[in-house]
Motif scaffolding. Sequence first.
Motif, PDB file in Angstrom:
ATOM      1  N   GLN A 193       0.998   4.259  -2.778  1.00 12.36           N
ATOM      2  CA  GLN A 193       0.278   5.484  -2.422  1.00 12.36           C
ATOM      3  C   GLN A 193       1.193   6.657  -2.103  1.00 12.36           C
ATOM      4  O   GLN A 193       0.990   7.752  -2.622  1.00 12.36           O
ATOM      5  CB  GLN A 193      -0.607   5.185  -1.210  1.00 12.36           C
ATOM      6  N   ASN A 194       2.217   6.369  -1.285  1.00 10.00           N
ATOM      7  CA  ASN A 194       3.069   7.475  -0.829  1.00 10.00           C
ATOM      8  C   ASN A 194       4.498   7.381  -1.310  1.00 10.00           C
ATOM      9  O   ASN A 194       5.270   8.319  -1.149  1.00 10.00           O
ATOM     10  CB  ASN A 194       3.083   7.522   0.704  1.00 10.00           C
ATOM     11  N   GLN A 208       0.837  -1.201   0.000  1.00 11.26           N
ATOM     12  CA  GLN A 208       0.000   0.000   0.000  1.00 11.26           C
ATOM     13  C   GLN A 208       0.877   1.259   0.000  1.00 11.26           C
ATOM     14  O   GLN A 208       0.658   2.189  -0.779  1.00 11.26           O
ATOM     15  CB  GLN A 208      -0.904   0.004   1.228  1.00 11.26           C
ATOM     16  N   GLU A 209       1.892   1.250   0.840  1.00 15.99           N
ATOM     17  CA  GLU A 209       2.763   2.394   1.026  1.00 15.99           C
ATOM     18  C   GLU A 209       3.518   2.752  -0.262  1.00 15.99           C
ATOM     19  O   GLU A 209       3.615   3.909  -0.663  1.00 15.99           O
ATOM     20  CB  GLU A 209       3.759   2.073   2.161  1.00 15.99           C
ATOM     21  N   GLY A 212       6.827   6.364  -5.665  1.00 14.06           N
ATOM     22  CA  GLY A 212       5.529   5.693  -5.761  1.00 14.06           C
ATOM     23  C   GLY A 212       4.643   6.323  -6.820  1.00 14.06           C
ATOM     24  O   GLY A 212       5.098   7.146  -7.637  1.00 14.06           O
ATOM     25  N   ARG A 263       1.543   7.682  -5.987  1.00 13.51           N
ATOM     26  CA  ARG A 263       0.844   8.795  -5.313  1.00 13.51           C
ATOM     27  C   ARG A 263      -0.615   8.924  -5.771  1.00 13.51           C
ATOM     28  O   ARG A 263      -1.015   9.897  -6.385  1.00 13.51           O
ATOM     29  CB  ARG A 263       1.614  10.110  -5.507  1.00 13.51           C
ATOM     30  N   TYR A 264      -1.387   7.873  -5.504  1.00 15.79           N
ATOM     31  CA  TYR A 264      -2.845   7.922  -5.723  1.00 15.79           C
ATOM     32  C   TYR A 264      -3.469   7.247  -4.511  1.00 15.79           C
ATOM     33  O   TYR A 264      -2.801   6.465  -3.817  1.00 15.79           O
ATOM     34  CB  TYR A 264      -3.228   7.198  -7.019  1.00 15.79           C
ATOM     35  N   PRO A 265      -4.743   7.503  -4.232  1.00 16.68           N
ATOM     36  CA  PRO A 265      -5.373   6.851  -3.068  1.00 16.68           C
ATOM     37  C   PRO A 265      -5.596   5.372  -3.372  1.00 16.68           C
ATOM     38  O   PRO A 265      -6.450   5.016  -4.190  1.00 16.68           O
ATOM     39  CB  PRO A 265      -6.696   7.594  -2.872  1.00 16.68           C
ATOM     40  N   TRP A 266      -4.814   4.538  -2.737  1.00 15.49           N
ATOM     41  CA  TRP A 266      -4.834   3.090  -2.992  1.00 15.49           C
ATOM     42  C   TRP A 266      -6.053   2.470  -2.339  1.00 15.49           C
ATOM     43  O   TRP A 266      -6.391   2.792  -1.203  1.00 15.49           O
ATOM     44  CB  TRP A 266      -3.544   2.513  -2.415  1.00 15.49           C
ATOM     45  N   ALA A 315       7.942   4.566  -1.161  1.00 14.39           N
ATOM     46  CA  ALA A 315       8.731   3.976  -0.068  1.00 14.39           C
ATOM     47  C   ALA A 315       9.936   3.292  -0.684  1.00 14.39           C
ATOM     48  O   ALA A 315      10.003   3.133  -1.907  1.00 14.39           O
ATOM     49  CB  ALA A 315       7.887   2.956   0.707  1.00 14.39           C
TER      50      ALA A 315
END
Length: 529
Positions: free
Chosen positions: A334-335, A330-331, A342, A344-347, A337
């Motif tokens: 979305q953000n 997820q990380e 990444g 950068r979308y709402p997973w 890592a």
Amino acid sequence: VPLKAEERNVTQDVLDLLETKQPLQTSEDFPSIRQAEIKAALDRLASRSMVEYEAHDSEQVLLTPEAESIVADGSHEYKVWKAVKDAGQVPVKEIANIVGAESAKVGQGNAFRNKWIKKDGDSLVLVAETVQDATRDLLKGIQETKTLSDNKTLNELKKRKLVTLTKVIDYSVKKGPKYAKEIPVEVTDLTADMLASGAWETANFKPYNFNALGAPQDAGSLHPLNKVRQEFRNVFFSQGFVEMPTNHYVDSGFWNFDALFVPQQHPARDVQDTFFISDPPKADKPRADPITEATMDTMEAGSRKLFAKPNETGDKPKSRDFEKYWQNVQEVHQNGAFGSVGYRYPWSADECLRLVLRTHTTAVSTWVLHRLAENPRPARYFSIDRVFRNETVDATHLAEFHQIEGVIADFGLTLGGLMRFLEDFFSKMGLENLRFKPAYNPYTEPSMEIFGFHKGLNRWIEIGNSGLFRPEMLEPMGLPKDMRVYGFGLSLERPTMMKYGVNNIRELLGHKVDLTWIKEQPAVRLEKD
Ligand code: PHE
């Protein structure tokens, strides 16, 4: 098997004739019986030592139908001469009406040259009272002897399409040590009665025919795809690869896409391209699966026996932390890592838990690599199994096919090493001089399409896809930063179609497959092109 009537006759005829003539010559004594039939009869008798025979190859000169009619009615020049002799004289323009156009054309010239006739005004008149029809005599001699020793004349006759040459096998046959006037009655079964009475001691048993083909057996057989699959398995096994458990077709978006760093907006995750499962509506979160885990243990243990170096421990992986993995995935989407920014979308967890018919076996490779992360070490894995894509069906595409996939994990791997490995791998199926084309996969960087020059088709064909898995895929699993992993995939159908000369994939898979064809296909060897 009882003999056919005419076979029995040839066999008996040979025995009959040997009573009075030895050796007999089959081309002379049985001129109208087919070669194969004679041979069968002789073999039958020879296997019982009733005759002995030798074969001689020779060439026969045979008359064409035109030559046969010359033997029957005389040559063209003879016909012209005869017409003139019968009538006393013939007007030049009449001769074709009497002897026919063909004879008039060829025959007049020859008759003049032979000084049989001459022209007198507009008429043909006689010169020779009697003539010798040499052409007819020559052909008649050939008809009787089927030979002509004068090569020059032979070639001339061939050119004039009066004779043809054929090869004949002539057998000369004589009595064998067990010759008899008839094939004796032969016993085919040894019975209890014969044993009890002692009749077996003198019984005349029918000899075994070791040349007879057995009756076709109505047995099962492997599908050509399975035969080629087995060939590929052997290539992998011989190089220390461990087979991955691919025995489930349905997987979650997590294993098929998210864990591979395929963004949730990627077109592959659309109903256009992928079959989604509606019931059950969603998967469990990734969790331990003792059965698949145990299968994998067994496969690795088997391979370790063959390939492990003495210092390799083969420690079983510790228990896996699926929750941590889920969060890392997820990380990284979305953000960002592990050094990646990444997507950068709402997973969405729901998107991740949708069930799909797996679109590639890389879903299983991912599961196996996460397992490897618990005890990172150099490893090689492969699988060959079914995958599903929502494609338009045509001559070369079905909505499902088999993927051959290989994964190699090690420290210090390079792109050049992958290319070298692939060259070696594909050379085992006769594909040399690979070309690599930069490509894109969300989960590999760099990625390469693989092209091979197919000698049979005489062109470059795409044979696979490959790359080095991205850190965004490997590091969330917990694999060490300096571990590199090659991956490559190809279809099983393509090499199978090439090997078996099938142009339409629907002849190989699906409801149009001819089961007899499947049954009759021989085994293949990959390395033989
Ligand atoms: N999954 C890829 C495909 O479907 C094949 C592949 C496997 C590519 C592993 C790179 C690495 O074609």
